[in-house]
Design a protein around this motif. Structure first.
Motif, PDB file in Angstrom:
ATOM      1  N   GLU A 529      19.306 -28.282 -10.321  1.00  0.00           N
ATOM      2  CA  GLU A 529      19.461 -26.932  -9.779  1.00  0.00           C
ATOM      3  C   GLU A 529      20.691 -26.248 -10.355  1.00  0.00           C
ATOM      4  O   GLU A 529      20.671 -25.048 -10.655  1.00  0.00           O
ATOM      5  N   GLN A 530      21.775 -27.018 -10.521  1.00  0.00           N
ATOM      6  CA  GLN A 530      22.980 -26.445 -11.126  1.00  0.00           C
ATOM      7  C   GLN A 530      22.729 -26.057 -12.582  1.00  0.00           C
ATOM      8  O   GLN A 530      23.151 -24.987 -13.035  1.00  0.00           O
ATOM      9  N   LEU A 531      22.059 -26.928 -13.317  1.00  0.00           N
ATOM     10  CA  LEU A 531      21.763 -26.640 -14.730  1.00  0.00           C
ATOM     11  C   LEU A 531      20.902 -25.390 -14.853  1.00  0.00           C
ATOM     12  O   LEU A 531      21.140 -24.522 -15.708  1.00  0.00           O
ATOM     13  N   ARG A 532      19.882 -25.275 -13.996  1.00  0.00           N
ATOM     14  CA  ARG A 532      18.993 -24.111 -14.061  1.00  0.00           C
ATOM     15  C   ARG A 532      19.732 -22.832 -13.683  1.00  0.00           C
ATOM     16  O   ARG A 532      19.561 -21.789 -14.335  1.00  0.00           O
ATOM     17  N   SER A 533      20.592 -22.897 -12.653  1.00  0.00           N
ATOM     18  CA  SER A 533      21.314 -21.705 -12.222  1.00  0.00           C
ATOM     19  C   SER A 533      22.308 -21.221 -13.284  1.00  0.00           C
ATOM     20  O   SER A 533      22.619 -20.035 -13.340  1.00  0.00           O
ATOM     21  N   LYS A 534      22.762 -22.137 -14.133  1.00  0.00           N
ATOM     22  CA  LYS A 534      23.694 -21.771 -15.212  1.00  0.00           C
ATOM     23  C   LYS A 534      22.970 -21.421 -16.511  1.00  0.00           C
ATOM     24  O   LYS A 534      23.600 -21.193 -17.543  1.00  0.00           O
ATOM     25  N   GLY A 535      21.645 -21.429 -16.463  1.00  0.00           N
ATOM     26  CA  GLY A 535      20.864 -21.075 -17.640  1.00  0.00           C
ATOM     27  C   GLY A 535      20.880 -22.149 -18.716  1.00  0.00           C
ATOM     28  O   GLY A 535      20.651 -21.847 -19.895  1.00  0.00           O
ATOM     29  N   ARG A 536      21.083 -23.406 -18.325  1.00  0.00           N
ATOM     30  CA  ARG A 536      21.181 -24.479 -19.326  1.00  0.00           C
ATOM     31  C   ARG A 536      19.819 -25.082 -19.681  1.00  0.00           C
ATOM     32  O   ARG A 536      19.716 -25.813 -20.665  1.00  0.00           O
ATOM     33  N   THR A 537      18.774 -24.840 -18.876  1.00  0.00           N
ATOM     34  CA  THR A 537      17.468 -25.437 -19.155  1.00  0.00           C
ATOM     35  C   THR A 537      16.346 -24.539 -18.652  1.00  0.00           C
ATOM     36  O   THR A 537      16.501 -23.820 -17.663  1.00  0.00           O
ATOM     37  N   SER A 538      15.221 -24.612 -19.357  1.00  0.00           N
ATOM     38  CA  SER A 538      14.015 -23.888 -18.929  1.00  0.00           C
ATOM     39  C   SER A 538      12.958 -24.847 -18.395  1.00  0.00           C
ATOM     40  O   SER A 538      11.837 -24.433 -18.073  1.00  0.00           O
ATOM     41  N   LEU A 539      13.302 -26.112 -18.291  1.00  0.00           N
ATOM     42  CA  LEU A 539      12.375 -27.098 -17.745  1.00  0.00           C
ATOM     43  C   LEU A 539      12.164 -26.854 -16.254  1.00  0.00           C
ATOM     44  O   LEU A 539      13.020 -26.301 -15.572  1.00  0.00           O
ATOM     45  N   SER A 540      11.025 -27.319 -15.768  1.00  0.00           N
ATOM     46  CA  SER A 540      10.809 -27.326 -14.318  1.00  0.00           C
ATOM     47  C   SER A 540      11.481 -28.566 -13.746  1.00  0.00           C
ATOM     48  O   SER A 540      11.841 -29.498 -14.479  1.00  0.00           O
ATOM     49  N   GLU A 541      11.634 -28.593 -12.412  1.00  0.00           N
ATOM     50  CA  GLU A 541      12.264 -29.764 -11.785  1.00  0.00           C
ATOM     51  C   GLU A 541      11.459 -31.029 -12.052  1.00  0.00           C
ATOM     52  O   GLU A 541      12.029 -32.077 -12.366  1.00  0.00           O
ATOM     53  N   ASP A 542      10.126 -30.938 -11.980  1.00  0.00           N
ATOM     54  CA  ASP A 542       9.294 -32.114 -12.223  1.00  0.00           C
ATOM     55  C   ASP A 542       9.440 -32.591 -13.662  1.00  0.00           C
ATOM     56  O   ASP A 542       9.501 -33.811 -13.916  1.00  0.00           O
ATOM     57  N   GLU A 543       9.482 -31.657 -14.605  1.00  0.00           N
ATOM     58  CA  GLU A 543       9.645 -32.044 -16.009  1.00  0.00           C
ATOM     59  C   GLU A 543      10.995 -32.720 -16.230  1.00  0.00           C
ATOM     60  O   GLU A 543      11.100 -33.697 -16.981  1.00  0.00           O
ATOM     61  N   PHE A 544      12.026 -32.191 -15.585  1.00  0.00           N
ATOM     62  CA  PHE A 544      13.364 -32.785 -15.708  1.00  0.00           C
ATOM     63  C   PHE A 544      13.369 -34.204 -15.154  1.00  0.00           C
ATOM     64  O   PHE A 544      13.886 -35.135 -15.796  1.00  0.00           O
ATOM     65  N   MET A 545      12.784 -34.411 -13.993  1.00  0.00           N
ATOM     66  CA  MET A 545      12.787 -35.732 -13.367  1.00  0.00           C
ATOM     67  C   MET A 545      11.939 -36.719 -14.170  1.00  0.00           C
ATOM     68  O   MET A 545      12.246 -37.913 -14.222  1.00  0.00           O
ATOM     69  N   GLU A 546      10.871 -36.225 -14.802  1.00  0.00           N
ATOM     70  CA  GLU A 546      10.026 -37.109 -15.613  1.00  0.00           C
ATOM     71  C   GLU A 546      10.782 -37.665 -16.810  1.00  0.00           C
ATOM     72  O   GLU A 546      10.481 -38.772 -17.289  1.00  0.00           O
ATOM     73  N   LEU A 547      11.780 -36.920 -17.298  1.00  0.00           N
ATOM     74  CA  LEU A 547      12.582 -37.414 -18.425  1.00  0.00           C
ATOM     75  C   LEU A 547      13.253 -38.740 -18.073  1.00  0.00           C
ATOM     76  O   LEU A 547      13.382 -39.625 -18.926  1.00  0.00           O
ATOM     77  N   PHE A 548      13.670 -38.890 -16.828  1.00  0.00           N
ATOM     78  CA  PHE A 548      14.423 -40.075 -16.421  1.00  0.00           C
ATOM     79  C   PHE A 548      13.522 -41.268 -16.138  1.00  0.00           C
ATOM     80  O   PHE A 548      14.015 -42.356 -15.842  1.00  0.00           O
ATOM     81  N   GLU A 549      12.202 -41.064 -16.273  1.00  0.00           N
ATOM     82  CA  GLU A 549      11.286 -42.199 -16.204  1.00  0.00           C
ATOM     83  C   GLU A 549      11.224 -42.930 -17.529  1.00  0.00           C
ATOM     84  O   GLU A 549      10.716 -44.052 -17.622  1.00  0.00           O
ATOM     85  N   ARG A 550      11.753 -42.305 -18.577  1.00  0.00           N
ATOM     86  CA  ARG A 550      11.797 -42.947 -19.893  1.00  0.00           C
ATOM     87  C   ARG A 550      12.906 -44.007 -19.921  1.00  0.00           C
ATOM     88  O   ARG A 550      13.812 -43.983 -19.088  1.00  0.00           O
ATOM     89  N   PRO A 551      12.866 -44.927 -20.880  1.00  0.00           N
ATOM     90  CA  PRO A 551      14.032 -45.789 -21.107  1.00  0.00           C
ATOM     91  C   PRO A 551      15.247 -44.917 -21.403  1.00  0.00           C
ATOM     92  O   PRO A 551      15.160 -43.961 -22.185  1.00  0.00           O
ATOM     93  N   ARG A 552      16.368 -45.234 -20.780  1.00  0.00           N
ATOM     94  CA  ARG A 552      17.546 -44.374 -20.862  1.00  0.00           C
ATOM     95  C   ARG A 552      18.617 -45.010 -21.752  1.00  0.00           C
ATOM     96  O   ARG A 552      19.010 -46.168 -21.531  1.00  0.00           O
ATOM     97  N   VAL A 553      19.086 -44.244 -22.722  1.00  0.00           N
ATOM     98  CA  VAL A 553      20.126 -44.701 -23.648  1.00  0.00           C
ATOM     99  C   VAL A 553      21.396 -43.909 -23.360  1.00  0.00           C
ATOM    100  O   VAL A 553      21.422 -42.685 -23.542  1.00  0.00           O
ATOM    101  N   TYR A 554      22.426 -44.607 -22.895  1.00  0.00           N
ATOM    102  CA  TYR A 554      23.721 -43.964 -22.657  1.00  0.00           C
ATOM    103  C   TYR A 554      24.547 -44.086 -23.932  1.00  0.00           C
ATOM    104  O   TYR A 554      24.840 -45.196 -24.398  1.00  0.00           O
ATOM    105  N   GLY A 555      24.924 -42.944 -24.490  1.00  0.00           N
ATOM    106  CA  GLY A 555      25.632 -42.954 -25.767  1.00  0.00           C
ATOM    107  C   GLY A 555      27.090 -42.561 -25.630  1.00  0.00           C
ATOM    108  O   GLY A 555      27.403 -41.496 -25.094  1.00  0.00           O
ATOM    109  N   LEU A 556      27.989 -43.452 -26.090  1.00  0.00           N
ATOM    110  CA  LEU A 556      29.401 -43.098 -26.211  1.00  0.00           C
ATOM    111  C   LEU A 556      29.577 -42.553 -27.622  1.00  0.00           C
ATOM    112  O   LEU A 556      29.499 -43.297 -28.610  1.00  0.00           O
TER     113      LEU A 556
END
Length: 608
Positions: A529-556
């Protein structure tokens, strides 16, 4: 019917209980029987004292000189001698803080005029110190915060030298000063006594250890003459040494101090499990004073001339007092630089002091930081020089040293080599090519915020820079174009002590995300909700949450002119940064459970 131990007569249990003293009276009698004091015992660095008080000085006169110097600093008669004596041939002198006054609780004033009245609630702490001369050494034991009188002259090697010889290999509790991570100090208490592992000393200086005295020393006749026969005895090692039982008389105190003085000449035990501490060990102020002087000069130049505070931070040995304070003040030669209600940073103090090359080294001592908690008054205040508060890494003449709260530690060369080897191996194992996920090179002139706005070469990404949930930045960039993975990227320019910040950010982010995914994802939805309110993404909430169902790679992601490799590793000088990566890998393995789809990667961004 029970047998009365007093006269061998039989009588009813109720009659026996009726004849016993009340519980409180029995406790009071027991307390009287155990009268005495349990105090920290220090050894004073005589060489350091004589440097401050040149000329012919008798050992017996040093206590008065130290107290007088402290009183002069305070411009008041704070500590006053209560008398001298000779106990079993050894000189002693006792001092008392005559300025100690009852302190009225701030709760009393807080409720004034409310119609709710509190009685005068007062507390008073006593501050006492007693010096003992044993042969050519000077010792002290204290109550309250009286150690401030001589704290700059404490022989910090003495307690550890005693502890390694007297204590069992296993410890019960410890205070760890962390070289890596955002935690400066942590207190650890163990359910069962355990040994310190070398791997645990990878990024840690142990400033306090507590355990039990070895059985062979419990059977020592001299120790038994002091404490009596004991099956178990606690020993604590900090800047001072403390043994668990109370010491019943001054004569026994003198005997104990004499005994401790002989212990340091004993050989180390075969099973010296505290040897892991040698990887990062304290410099002895008595034996290495010239080296310490060179380090002080180098530190002063780095802080006040080069204005380089990147690898340094501020803390205080009494961390709990310091961090819970309500007021902080910094002074230079007695003149107030500023007063604040939050912990000051080293950069703020340096900027306020305006010290140049001429007064740089003296400013390490003449800048004084004071903290106080309004609820508890001076009894829980802290005060010390800038040097006594400084924490960080320094490299001099090709060697690495750590400074923790004013104490210098040398890092063993083999330990540095071990860190370097593990770092190089880990960097290769975790390496990921930036082009695989579309990360752009970093233009020299770009600040971090500017880079984050255009860091990805494709549209399947979200800029999350400065967007916080629970005060945590979950990612600088989220990339989801490459293969079927989600790349959660945390970016920092340079590979130096600032890696501490991005490492801390990455761990906090992974903890929040992985835990949130196990509990329904409410925090991720709030972040969206914060990202959308700041204009950072055009994804829907469901699309955003579906991204985190993928294997997650944390990059330093680190930006530098060179990539970390076996050939370039020596050009990355910060040992702290290398230790941060090694520690991060270990922490990340613990953080991600066996069924977690999370992994860690190291990504180089070239600066062009």
């Amino acid at each position: 019917m029970i047998l009365s131990p007093s006269f061998g007569k039989t009588e009813s249990k109720s009659a026996t209980l009726a004849n016993q003293k009340p519980w409180g009276a029995r406790q009071e009698a027991a307390m009287v029987a155990k009268s005495g004091i349990a105090v920290p015992i220090y050894r004073i660095d005589i060489d350091g004292v004589l440097e401050s008080f040149p000329g012919d000085v008798n050992l017996e006169d040093i206590p008065a000189l130290l107290v007088q110097a402290y009183n002069n600093e305070k411009s008041a008669l704070v500590y006053q001698s209560q008398g001298r004596a000779v106990i079993d041939g050894h000189f002693i002198e006792l001092f008392h803080n005559v300025k100690s006054q009852p302190h009225t609780s701030s709760w009393v004033k807080f409720f004034e005029g409310s119609g709710v009245e509190l009685p005068e609630i007062e507390s008073q702490f006593q501050h006492l110190l007693c010096f003992i001369v044993i042969e050519d050494e000077l010792y002290a034991f204290t109550a309250g915060q009286a150690a401030v009188v001589f704290e700059r002259y404490v022989d910090i090697a003495f307690p550890l030298d005693v502890g390694r010889r007297v204590a069992r290999p296993e410890i019960r509790s410890a205070r760890a000063n962390q070289i890596t991570g955002r935690t400066l100090v942590s207190d650890q208490h163990f359910r069962d006594p355990r040994r310190i592992m070398l791997s645990e000393s990878l990024d840690t200086v142990w400033s306090s250890l507590s355990g039990d005295v070895r059985n062979e020393w419990l059977a020592d006749p001299e120790l038994q003459n002091i404490f009596g026969a004991k099956k178990k005895m606690r020993i604590s090692v900090t800047g001072a040494i403390r043994l668990g039982p109370k010491i019943e008389s001054l004569e026994k105190m003198v005997a104990l101090v004499t005994w401790l003085g002989t212990i340091v000449d004993q050989p180390l035990p075969v099973d010296d499990a505290w040897s892991a501490l040698d990887s990062i060990k304290a410099l002895n102020p008595r034996k290495q004073k010239r080296l310490i002087a060179r380090l002080r000069a180098a530190l002063a130049r780095q802080i006040f001339v080069d204005r380089n505070t990147d690898e340094l931070a501020l803390t205080h040995p009494d961390v709990s007092f310091y961090t819970s304070a309500t007021d902080y003040m910094a002074t230079l030669d007695g003149e107030v630089l500023f007063e604040v209600d939050v912990e000051p940073t080293l950069r703020e103090i340096v900027d306020a002091a305006g010290v140049g090359s001429e007064g740089a080294e003296s400013a390490l001592e003449s800048i004084v930081i004071t903290s106080v908690n309004a609820d508890f008054g001076d009894a829980f205040a802290t005060k010390g020089s800038l040097l006594a508060h400084t924490h960080g890494e320094l490299r001099v003449d090709g060697k690495t040293y750590f400074l923790l709260a004013g104490r210098w530690y040398e890092v063993d060369a083999s330990f540095i080599d071990s860190i370097k080897r593990e770092f190089i191996e880990l960097a290769g194992t975790l390496e990921m090519d930036r082009e695989d996920i579309g990360l752009e090179a970093w233009r020299t002139e770009d600040a971090e915020g500017v880079y984050n706005m255009g860091s990805i070469s494709h549209d399947s990404s979200i800029n999350g820079d400065t967007v916080l949930t629970d005060n945590i930045e979950l990612f600088d960039t989220l990339s989801y174009a490459a293969d079927d993975r989600l790349h959660i990227l945390h970016v920092k320019r340079g590979f130096n002590v600032k890696i501490r910040d991005v490492r801390s950010q990455l761990v906090a982010s992974a903890q929040l995300i992985e835990n949130d995914l196990r509990t329904g994802g409410a925090k991720l939805r709030s972040h969206f909700e914060q990202l959308r309110s700041k204009g950072r993404t055009s994804l829907s909430e469901d699309e955003f949450m579906e991204l985190f169902e993928r294997p997650r790679v944390y990059g330093l992601c680190y930006a530098s002119e060179r990539k970390i490799s076996p050939q370039t590793a020596s050009t990355f000088r910060s040992s702290v940064a290398k230790m941060e990566l090694v520690s991060l890998n270990g922490q990340f393995r613990q953080l991600s459970s066996n069924d977690s789809a999370a992994s860690l990667r190291l990504i180089w961004i070239p600066i062009v």
